[in-house]
Design an enzyme around this catalytic site. Sequence first.
Site, PDB file in Angstrom:
ATOM      1  N   ARG A   1      46.175  46.227  45.241  1.00 37.94           N
ATOM      2  CA  ARG A   1      47.209  45.512  44.494  1.00 37.94           C
ATOM      3  C   ARG A   1      47.490  44.201  45.210  1.00 37.94           C
ATOM      4  O   ARG A   1      47.489  44.150  46.455  1.00 37.94           O
ATOM      5  CB  ARG A   1      48.502  46.336  44.436  1.00 37.94           C
ATOM      6  CG  ARG A   1      48.449  47.560  43.529  1.00 37.94           C
ATOM      7  CD  ARG A   1      48.385  47.183  42.055  1.00 37.94           C
ATOM      8  NE  ARG A   1      48.397  48.328  41.164  1.00 37.94           N
ATOM      9  CZ  ARG A   1      47.300  48.968  40.719  1.00 37.94           C
ATOM     10  NH1 ARG A   1      46.091  48.561  41.085  1.00 37.94           N
ATOM     11  NH2 ARG A   1      47.419  49.994  39.893  1.00 37.94           N
TER      12      ARG A   1
ATOM     13  N   GLU B   1      49.666  38.711  37.980  1.00 32.94           N
ATOM     14  CA  GLU B   1      48.509  38.824  37.094  1.00 32.94           C
ATOM     15  C   GLU B   1      48.958  38.616  35.655  1.00 32.94           C
ATOM     16  O   GLU B   1      49.999  39.126  35.278  1.00 32.94           O
ATOM     17  CB  GLU B   1      47.854  40.196  37.253  1.00 32.94           C
ATOM     18  CG  GLU B   1      47.292  40.387  38.646  1.00 32.94           C
ATOM     19  CD  GLU B   1      46.620  41.739  38.855  1.00 32.94           C
ATOM     20  OE1 GLU B   1      46.505  42.523  37.889  1.00 32.94           O
ATOM     21  OE2 GLU B   1      46.209  42.015  39.985  1.00 32.94           O
TER      22      GLU B   1
ATOM     23  N   HIS C   1      41.042  41.967  37.784  1.00 31.47           N
ATOM     24  CA  HIS C   1      41.498  43.356  37.914  1.00 31.47           C
ATOM     25  C   HIS C   1      40.640  44.304  37.049  1.00 31.47           C
ATOM     26  O   HIS C   1      41.138  44.954  36.125  1.00 31.47           O
ATOM     27  CB  HIS C   1      42.990  43.462  37.530  1.00 31.47           C
ATOM     28  CG  HIS C   1      43.655  44.691  38.064  1.00 31.47           C
ATOM     29  ND1 HIS C   1      44.998  44.778  38.328  1.00 31.47           N
ATOM     30  CD2 HIS C   1      43.158  45.913  38.382  1.00 31.47           C
ATOM     31  CE1 HIS C   1      45.304  45.975  38.777  1.00 31.47           C
ATOM     32  NE2 HIS C   1      44.181  46.694  38.813  1.00 31.47           N
TER      33      HIS C   1
HETATM   34  C1  DGY Z   1      44.259  51.501  38.826  1.00 33.21           C
HETATM   35  O1  DGY Z   1      43.716  52.461  38.274  1.00 33.21           O
HETATM   36  O2  DGY Z   1      45.277  51.604  39.509  1.00 33.21           O
HETATM   37  C2  DGY Z   1      43.654  50.189  38.567  1.00 33.21           C
HETATM   38  O3  DGY Z   1      44.070  49.229  39.427  1.00 33.21           O
HETATM   39  C3  DGY Z   1      43.910  49.793  37.128  1.00 33.21           C
HETATM   40  O4  DGY Z   1      42.694  49.517  36.572  1.00 33.21           O
END
Ligand code: DGY
Length: 329
Positions: A238, A267, A286
């Site tokens: 993240r 984002e 992402h």
């Molecule tokens: C997750 O699964 O947490 C990813 O970052 C979203 O695609």
Amino acid sequence: MKPYIYITRKLPEAVIEVMKQKYEVKMWEHEDISVPKEVLYAEAEKADALLTMVSDQIDEQILTAGNRLKVVANLAVGFDNIDVKKASIKGVAICNTPDVLTDTTADLTFGLLMAAARRIVEAAEYVKEGKWKSWSPLLLAGQDIHHKTIGIVGMGKIGETVAKRATGFDMNILYHNRTRKPDMEQRIGAKYVSFEELVEKSDFIVCLTPLTQETRNLFTREVFRGMKQSAIFINASRGPVIDEQALYDALTTGEIAGAGLDVFEKEPINRDHPLLSLPNVVALPHIGSSSVETRTAMMKLCIENIMAVLEGKVPKTLVNKDWKPIVKA
Ligand code: DGY
């Protein structure tokens, strides 16, 4: 009256068909625009279940609006976009999509590492832009991956699977995690080290830790300063886990050599963001778990979880283990 399910993004009809047979289902009609907060709020007031995306903030306001809300199924393994504590108080089950995305996300993470190390994106653009004049000895020369040291921060299932990929490249594997994993150390040959040692010794630092109070802003200016000048930093967890300004400064002053980023503090990232101007940054939107097979499996798991809760069962991948259903309308 049939239970009402609201899906915050347009999903394939074929996948949601199974819910439509039993429930009233409505979707936000856009594939690539997030549902506005006021629409989400209005839908939450009516919904028995929400199928949400990482880009939706499921905060106290939404959870309080959900008078009838019994379950939120988030299309992601991460759930930092949800106030889980509040959900438990409100009797709302929170579900995520672990396991089904592990290999796919590990593939992308390792791909990002390779792209950054071998300058694959830069080289592909170079050819397409007609800049290739002749073969030349050091043309777009990158860094080797094989036999180097990879340091994985956050050794969950995805971290372990990235480590497995690294064994195929004869890499030396270091990791740092809240808890040590002796079985995995045996199986994969990874070595547990302190965060400081990992940062100092790794050629590739790969961040896969979930976003929590402890990991927010984990990669500070001092941390980047502690890395090798040849280090490449990869973030597939993240954005808020790193200080983006500090990363930018580390990249521009030569404190580190490059970065591969699948996630950002905000984002979608603004195209004028300074990080995007750097040739030594590979930036992705992402897409860690984004293969057709895996995203379909994630959608199906969300649906399975929603249907379980609406049928009075415990969902397969429940996040808030303290969840107790409350009788609602
Ligand atoms: C997750 O699964 O947490 C990813 O970052 C979203 O695609």
